[in-house]
Design a protein around this motif. Sequence first.
Motif, PDB file in Angstrom:
ATOM      1  N   TRP A  41       0.737  -1.389   0.022  1.00 47.07           N
ATOM      2  CA  TRP A  41      -0.515  -0.245  -0.233  1.00 47.07           C
ATOM      3  C   TRP A  41       0.740   1.243   0.152  1.00 47.07           C
ATOM      4  O   TRP A  41      -0.043   2.063   0.091  1.00 47.07           O
ATOM      5  CB  TRP A  41      -1.005   0.002   1.111  1.00 47.07           C
ATOM      6  N   LYS A  43       1.786   3.060  -2.663  1.00 50.06           N
ATOM      7  CA  LYS A  43       1.928   3.612  -3.179  1.00 50.06           C
ATOM      8  C   LYS A  43       0.552   4.499  -3.145  1.00 50.06           C
ATOM      9  O   LYS A  43       0.344   4.837  -4.070  1.00 50.06           O
ATOM     10  CB  LYS A  43       1.469   2.681  -5.189  1.00 50.06           C
ATOM     11  N   PHE A  44      -0.615   4.004  -2.009  1.00 48.37           N
ATOM     12  CA  PHE A  44      -1.559   4.750  -2.344  1.00 48.37           C
ATOM     13  C   PHE A  44      -1.764   6.216  -1.502  1.00 48.37           C
ATOM     14  O   PHE A  44      -0.389   6.586  -0.859  1.00 48.37           O
ATOM     15  CB  PHE A  44      -3.263   3.914  -1.056  1.00 48.37           C
ATOM     16  N   PRO A  45      -2.587   6.931  -1.466  1.00 53.46           N
ATOM     17  CA  PRO A  45      -2.679   8.108  -1.085  1.00 53.46           C
ATOM     18  C   PRO A  45      -2.085   7.861   0.598  1.00 53.46           C
ATOM     19  O   PRO A  45      -2.586   7.061   1.220  1.00 53.46           O
ATOM     20  CB  PRO A  45      -4.281   8.826  -1.982  1.00 53.46           C
ATOM     21  N   PRO A  46      -1.763   9.170   0.966  1.00 47.38           N
ATOM     22  CA  PRO A  46      -1.383   8.679   2.601  1.00 47.38           C
ATOM     23  C   PRO A  46      -2.238   8.818   3.295  1.00 47.38           C
ATOM     24  O   PRO A  46      -2.424   7.799   4.368  1.00 47.38           O
ATOM     25  CB  PRO A  46      -0.984  10.251   3.145  1.00 47.38           C
ATOM     26  N   VAL A  47      -3.224   9.104   3.432  1.00 53.02           N
ATOM     27  CA  VAL A  47      -4.496   8.857   4.122  1.00 53.02           C
ATOM     28  C   VAL A  47      -5.110   7.376   3.802  1.00 53.02           C
ATOM     29  O   VAL A  47      -5.522   6.956   5.320  1.00 53.02           O
ATOM     30  CB  VAL A  47      -5.624  10.409   4.134  1.00 53.02           C
ATOM     31  N   GLN A  49      -3.246   5.195   3.480  1.00 53.43           N
ATOM     32  CA  GLN A  49      -1.701   4.025   4.159  1.00 53.43           C
ATOM     33  C   GLN A  49      -2.569   4.608   5.475  1.00 53.43           C
ATOM     34  O   GLN A  49      -1.834   3.468   5.992  1.00 53.43           O
ATOM     35  CB  GLN A  49      -0.718   4.946   3.860  1.00 53.43           C
TER      36      GLN A  49
END
Length: 126
Positions: A41, A43-47, A49
């Motif tokens: 995860w 590569k997912f947006p910080p929120v 993650q």
Amino acid sequence: MLTSTIIAIIVYTLSIILIPLIMILIPSDYFTHPKRQRFLWQKFPPVLQWAVIIIKNLLGVLLIVTGIAMLFLPGQGILTIIAGLMFVNFPCKYKVEKWIIQQPIVFHAINKIRQKAGKTPLKIKK
């Protein structure tokens, strides 16, 4: 009294189903790497993650507490604790996981589960 009995039955049933599944899903080379592998995860947006990390850690703590209870109640206590450790984040986690897996009784139990599922055995670097 009835509520705690129902909860115990549910937890016991889930442990019989989920713990072997988690042990089967571990990649066979998970413990051969010198360092921790990257998370899927990242590569997912910080929120997202943070949401994944929080949910993963809560699930891990729940599994660890349930595993400790299963040391005294019916269930797969040690395997549940190992599965919980794989979910939580803490310093030196990978070293602790490797140490636990290197214990012969744990290593053979997990590989027996994997063999029954037709998966390759876990490999460990000593």
